[in-house]
Each structure stands twice: as C-alpha cells, then as structure tokens.
Design a protein around this motif. Structure first.
Motif: not given
Length: 121
Positions: A35-38, A46-48, A59-62, A88-95
């Motif tokens: 999974d990828w979260y951010r 949130e789960l992306v 996928y999340v709707d966004s 609004e996609d700006t974030a830290v992305y986690y695997c």
C-alpha cells in the motif's frame, strides 16, 4: 531485518508527474498487500492506493485516474506513478506491506520511513 525503503519523492509543479518506488529487503518469504499512504501537514495519514499479490488494485477517490499502483513480485518492489499532480497531493508518502518474515516465521506489518512529495509552482 526486513525493511521498506521509499524513493522518488521531490518537488514538482502542478500538472507534473513523479514515480515513487518502494524496495523491500531482508528475509522475505512472500509479500501480500502493498500500500501507499500519505500524510499532509496537520492531517491524518490516509490510504492512497493498495495492490494485492495478485494485482488487484484500489484507490482513494481523490487520486483515481491520476495515480497508478503497481508491483514487481520478483524484485519485491512496489511503485506509485503519480500524474496530473495537484498542490493538495503534497504530503509525505509511506510504503506499507503485509509480508511473511522467513526468520521470525510470522506475518509482519512493515512501514517505510516515507518520502516527501511537494507540488508547488
């Protein structure tokens, strides 16, 4: 020791693209879901997107229609292709992965340390 390491983050202009990678290493027998979260500043994680070991994706709707999650089971790697990026996609992305550790002989939930994605002009 089993670990996940993300790469590919950075600064990109709105409308641009980035490809994140997640490399799993250690005594891995099998990886189930990846999974990828951010997490954006001041917001909850949130789960992306998620992908099963058989390739079923969610996928999340966004991000639907803009992001694509994939994996290479032979290399124990996962990817997140991000197109048409928005501020609004700006974030830290986690695997994140659910995997079987061959030394501990049990399933583990493993997180990477994250990679920063900044979408700004």
């Amino acid at each position: 020791q089993v670990q996940l390491v993300e790469s590919g983050g950075g600064l990109v202009q709105p409308g641009g693209s980035l490809r994140l990678s997640c490399a799993a290493s250690g005594s891995i027998v099998t990886i189930n879901a990846m999974d990828w979260y951010r997490q954006a500043p001041g917001k909850e994680r949130e789960l992306v997107a998620s992908i099963s070991n058989s390739g079923i994706t969610n996928y999340v709707d966004s991000v639907k229609g803009r992001f694509t999650i994939s994996r290479n089971n032979a290399k124990n790697e996962g990817y997140l292709q991000m197109n048409s990026l928005k501020p609004e996609d700006t974030a830290v992305y986690y695997c994140h992965a659910n995997l079987r550790d061959g030394v501990r002989r049990k399933y583990l939930e493993i997180w990477g340390r994250g990679t920063l994605v900044t979408v700004s002009s």
